[in-house]
Design a protein around this motif. Structure first.
Motif, PDB file in Angstrom:
ATOM      1  N   VAL B 114      -7.199   6.534  35.238  1.00 32.97           N
ATOM      2  CA  VAL B 114      -6.531   6.984  33.996  1.00 32.97           C
ATOM      3  C   VAL B 114      -5.041   7.202  34.253  1.00 32.97           C
ATOM      4  O   VAL B 114      -4.201   6.832  33.421  1.00 32.97           O
ATOM      5  CB  VAL B 114      -7.150   8.302  33.474  1.00 32.97           C
ATOM      6  CG1 VAL B 114      -6.615   8.631  32.085  1.00 32.97           C
ATOM      7  CG2 VAL B 114      -8.644   8.226  33.443  1.00 32.97           C
ATOM      8  N   LYS B 115      -4.739   7.790  35.410  1.00 35.61           N
ATOM      9  CA  LYS B 115      -3.325   8.044  35.743  1.00 35.61           C
ATOM     10  C   LYS B 115      -2.566   6.733  35.875  1.00 35.61           C
ATOM     11  O   LYS B 115      -1.433   6.605  35.424  1.00 35.61           O
ATOM     12  CB  LYS B 115      -3.229   8.850  37.045  1.00 35.61           C
ATOM     13  CG  LYS B 115      -3.452  10.336  36.828  1.00 35.61           C
ATOM     14  CD  LYS B 115      -3.182  11.120  38.087  1.00 35.61           C
ATOM     15  CE  LYS B 115      -3.381  12.608  37.812  1.00 35.61           C
ATOM     16  NZ  LYS B 115      -3.567  13.368  39.047  1.00 35.61           N
ATOM     17  N   LYS B 116      -3.206   5.766  36.498  1.00 37.51           N
ATOM     18  CA  LYS B 116      -2.566   4.462  36.667  1.00 37.51           C
ATOM     19  C   LYS B 116      -2.327   3.792  35.306  1.00 37.51           C
ATOM     20  O   LYS B 116      -1.332   3.110  35.109  1.00 37.51           O
ATOM     21  CB  LYS B 116      -3.443   3.578  37.540  1.00 37.51           C
ATOM     22  CG  LYS B 116      -2.686   2.479  38.251  1.00 37.51           C
ATOM     23  CD  LYS B 116      -3.581   1.707  39.169  1.00 37.51           C
ATOM     24  CE  LYS B 116      -3.205   1.916  40.620  1.00 37.51           C
ATOM     25  NZ  LYS B 116      -4.020   1.140  41.535  1.00 37.51           N
ATOM     26  N   TRP B 117      -3.259   3.984  34.393  1.00 35.48           N
ATOM     27  CA  TRP B 117      -3.099   3.398  33.052  1.00 35.48           C
ATOM     28  C   TRP B 117      -1.815   3.907  32.392  1.00 35.48           C
ATOM     29  O   TRP B 117      -1.104   3.169  31.753  1.00 35.48           O
ATOM     30  CB  TRP B 117      -4.301   3.760  32.173  1.00 35.48           C
ATOM     31  CG  TRP B 117      -5.535   2.987  32.482  1.00 35.48           C
ATOM     32  CD1 TRP B 117      -5.760   2.151  33.544  1.00 35.48           C
ATOM     33  CD2 TRP B 117      -6.746   2.979  31.707  1.00 35.48           C
ATOM     34  NE1 TRP B 117      -7.030   1.627  33.477  1.00 35.48           N
ATOM     35  CE2 TRP B 117      -7.649   2.113  32.360  1.00 35.48           C
ATOM     36  CE3 TRP B 117      -7.157   3.610  30.538  1.00 35.48           C
ATOM     37  CZ2 TRP B 117      -8.936   1.870  31.866  1.00 35.48           C
ATOM     38  CZ3 TRP B 117      -8.430   3.377  30.047  1.00 35.48           C
ATOM     39  CH2 TRP B 117      -9.307   2.516  30.710  1.00 35.48           C
ATOM     40  N   ASN B 118      -1.628   5.212  32.546  1.00 29.33           N
ATOM     41  CA  ASN B 118      -0.390   5.832  32.052  1.00 29.33           C
ATOM     42  C   ASN B 118      -0.111   5.505  30.574  1.00 29.33           C
ATOM     43  O   ASN B 118       0.982   5.063  30.215  1.00 29.33           O
ATOM     44  CB  ASN B 118       0.787   5.384  32.950  1.00 29.33           C
ATOM     45  CG  ASN B 118       2.036   6.201  32.703  1.00 29.33           C
ATOM     46  OD1 ASN B 118       1.939   7.353  32.252  1.00 29.33           O
ATOM     47  ND2 ASN B 118       3.197   5.621  32.965  1.00 29.33           N
ATOM     48  N   VAL B 119      -1.145   5.680  29.756  1.00 27.72           N
ATOM     49  CA  VAL B 119      -0.986   5.437  28.316  1.00 27.72           C
ATOM     50  C   VAL B 119      -0.966   6.790  27.606  1.00 27.72           C
ATOM     51  O   VAL B 119      -1.956   7.534  27.673  1.00 27.72           O
ATOM     52  CB  VAL B 119      -2.149   4.582  27.752  1.00 27.72           C
ATOM     53  CG1 VAL B 119      -2.001   4.381  26.251  1.00 27.72           C
ATOM     54  CG2 VAL B 119      -2.222   3.244  28.467  1.00 27.72           C
TER      55      VAL B 119
END
Lengths: 134, 523
Positions: B114-119
């Motif tokens: 989720v953090k990598k998605w950064n949306v």
């Protein structure tokens, strides 16, 4: 209409060419009964029927290339050379530094295996048993 | 059940018109979820259709035969290849989509992903309650250890002996008889996919399911589609009769998966309508390994997958899972040819199998495109980083299986077909990048993600965080194509959670736009 349907991939001389390669790739196919041989052909043709024409042409070309390589190296068609020479020739494609040859070999090898291990009638022989649906 | 009556009389050239308020395209983890979530609107008079490219699969007609079922359930019989022809993609068609053929492995999206998605707007706080909802709805549970077969037990034992992380998957089955053929569909409907759970509820509430419907493109607020009448399905190879339809809708939600949703958008609006359409595809490229034990493993008995190890996720970007595959699928994973292959396969009941999934980065060049015929093509480069992860994963799998008691194993990336137990301390030398060659190793993927990534800016994303396509008032995406990068775990639960969120947004948009604010009635 039936007469307009293209011939199955494995028909005519292509059967001889392919089966010689299959026998080398999957030696179990050498011991095929008449029925097993027919099933192998049918399975391969069924799967290829759903493939696009370009893929089938590439496959035909690759099989032809194996015969050409055999003619160049041994002055005989692939099916006419000894098993040792067949193995050595196919190994050149399998381990080729050119990736397109490796990929072509993978496709052909996969089809050869499909004709053998895709036959549910042979699953008992390898000990593959499904649990019965109660 | 409500089924639309398809008129089989008109000629294929005649365009028929169907009218709905909301049309959902695709019925897998995304589409099935959206259909169920919005279905209560049917009670208020909203007309909803769920279009599906494939047929309604009848559980009783599932004979568990490997090739026949692969042809029935999967695109290209499970052999869809990337343009570079070094990876095979498995994704399914038919009501329920790929949820018909998954193993039911249920994972929550990890925080790292989720953090990598950064949306903005997409957080675990938002997604976790949604994931919990579907965990419950799909009956996800931990299998009783008594039902776990030796193939899985040995995976666990190997990890434990090595001191590696190992954990059990939750699986979403009910009334499972452990037939072990999950990847070929389930003849008992024990696996809780959308065809079993969400779509029947949606139909009960009034959603119309239209199978055998190919969406050609979107034209304004209409969908142009062809529908093959049911009576032609049994003879589909000889009778390609189909009829053209213009399906009118106020809201359209695309849930055709990471390959077909971008393809529909490109067919509709052109290949360049958005700078990142089709881009940033990730897929958890995977490789199967097998080892022979002196005693029977019998991996075909019971649920195929129960354990996984995250031991190497941080260090080397791969996940290890236990697995079991059928004779032909397994055979194509063996690198080489000749008697050794036959001999190894003949030891089938003694084989332990594992699968390594590489957690791939999202790259601009990995993408979906369409050819001149408008069919989807997948471009994916198995770069050096992925190849390096694979080599490490093969070594780790080999170590695990030797530790679990295997005599010998077959390892792609080795110049010898078999590696024996007495060579177990030489894995670093025997399995190397030099011998790991693309086109030799049989790499496959069943986790297709990205292609319509979410985000804020239309320059860098296709939809906003509610799945609404940038620049389109009534068009949404709700499937795995929304992922900005890979989920790092089996993705279906994440897809359902996102689809749940998209459905919430569609409902709000729809009601605010089509409700009389004074009377509260639908316009």
């Amino acid at each position: 209409m039936k007469q307009n349907q293209p011939a199955p991939f494995l028909s005519g001389k292509m059967i001889l060419r392919f089966e010689a390669i299959q026998n080398c790739l999957v030696p179990r196919s050498k011991a095929f009964t008449h029925q097993e041989r027919s099933r192998s052909k049918k399975l391969i043709n069924q799967v290829l029927q759903n493939q696009d024409e370009t893929s089938k042409k590439k496959l035909s070309l690759f099989i032809l290339l194996i015969d050409i390589a055999s003619l160049v190296l041994h002055a005989k068609l692939f099916r006419q050379i000894s098993q040792t020479k067949q193995t050595s020739l196919l190994a050149k494609f399998f381990d080729s530094p050119v990736s397109i040859f490796r990929k072509g070999f993978w496709g052909l090898n996969t089809l050869a295996r499909l004709g053998v291990y895709g036959q549910k009638e042979l699953h008992d022989e390898i000990g593959y048993h499904q649990r019965r649906n109660p | 059940m409500s089924h639309i009556q398809i008129d089989s009389r008109p000629s294929p050239q005649t365009e028929q018109i169907l009218q709905f308020d909301i049309v959902i395209v695709g019925s897998g983890a995304g589409g099935g979820t959206v259909a169920k979530e919005l279905s209560d609107l049917c009670k208020r008079g909203v007309k909803i259709a769920l279009l599906e490219l494939g047929p309604h699969h009848v559980a009783a007609e599932n004979n568990r035969e490997e090739l026949a079922m692969a042809q029935r359930y999967y695109f290209s019989g499970g052999g869809f290849q990337t343009t570079t022809q070094d990876m095979t993609l498995a994704f399914a068609k038919g009501v329920g989509g790929s949820t018909n053929v998954y193993t039911g492995v249920t994972f929550k999206l990890p925080e790292t992903a989720v953090k990598k998605w950064n949306v903005p707007g997409i957080s675990l706080d938002d997604l976790d309650p949604r994931m919990e909802k579907y965990l419950q709805e799909n009956g996800a549970h931990f299998e009783d250890e008594a039902n776990i077969n030796q193939n899985n037990q040995r995976f666990k034992a190997g990890c434990e002996k090595l001191g590696w992380h190992v954990d059990q998957f939750a699986i979403n089955t009910r009334n499972c008889a452990g037939l072990g053929t999950c990847n070929l569909g389930c003849p008992r409907s024990a696996k809780q996919g959308t065809a079993v759970v969400q779509i029947p509820k949606a139909e009960q509430n009034g959603v119309q399911v239209i199978p055998n419907c190919r969406v050609e493109r979107i034209d304004g607020n209409d969908i142009l589609a062809t529908i093959t009448p049911q009576e032609n399905i049994s003879a589909i190879s000889t009778d390609q009769t189909h009829h053209s339809y213009r399906i009118k809708a106020k809201k359209i939600i695309l849930c055709a998966g990471a390959v077909n949703t971008p393809a529909i958008l490109m067919r509709s609006f052109g290949k360049t309508f958005n700078p990142v359409i089709g881009r940033y595809l990730t897929c958890h490229p995977a490789l199967i390994m097998a080892a022979e034990h002196p005693d029977k493993v019998d991996g075909t008995q019971g649920p195929p997958k129960n354990y996984y190890s995250e031991q190497f996720v941080k260090s080397d970007r791969f996940l290890l899972e236990s697995c079991m595959y059928f004779p032909f699928s397994f055979s194509r994973n063996l690198v080489g040819f000749g008697t050794q292959v036959d001999e190894f396969i003949s030891r089938y009941p003694y084989l332990q199998m594992t699968i390594a999934l590489v957690l791939d980065d999202a790259h601009h060049e990995n993408r979906i495109s369409i050819n001149k015929q408008g069919e989807a093509q997948v471009h994916y480069k198995l770069d050096k980083k992925i190849q390096s992860s694979f080599v490490k994963a093969i070594r780790a799998s080999a170590k695990l299986m030797f530790t679990a008691g295997a005599n010998r194993l077959h390892a792609p990336g080795s110049k010898q077909f078999f590696i024996h137990q007495h060579e177990a301390d030489q894995l670093e030398q025997l399995i190397t990048e030099k011998y790991f060659k693309l086109g030799q190793a049989s790499i496959a993927s069943a986790h297709l993600m990205g292609g319509c990534k979410m985000g804020e800016s239309p320059k860098h994303s296709v939809t906003n965080s509610w799945g609404k396509v940038h620049g389109q008032a009534n068009l949404y995406v709700a499937d795995g194509s929304l992922f900005p990068s890979c989920s790092e775990v089996n993705p279906y639960l994440t897809i359902m959670a996102l689809a749940d969120r998209v459905a919430e947004g569609v409902r709000n948009d729809f009601l605010s736009k089509f409700t009389d604010q004074r009377t509260g009635t639908l316009l």
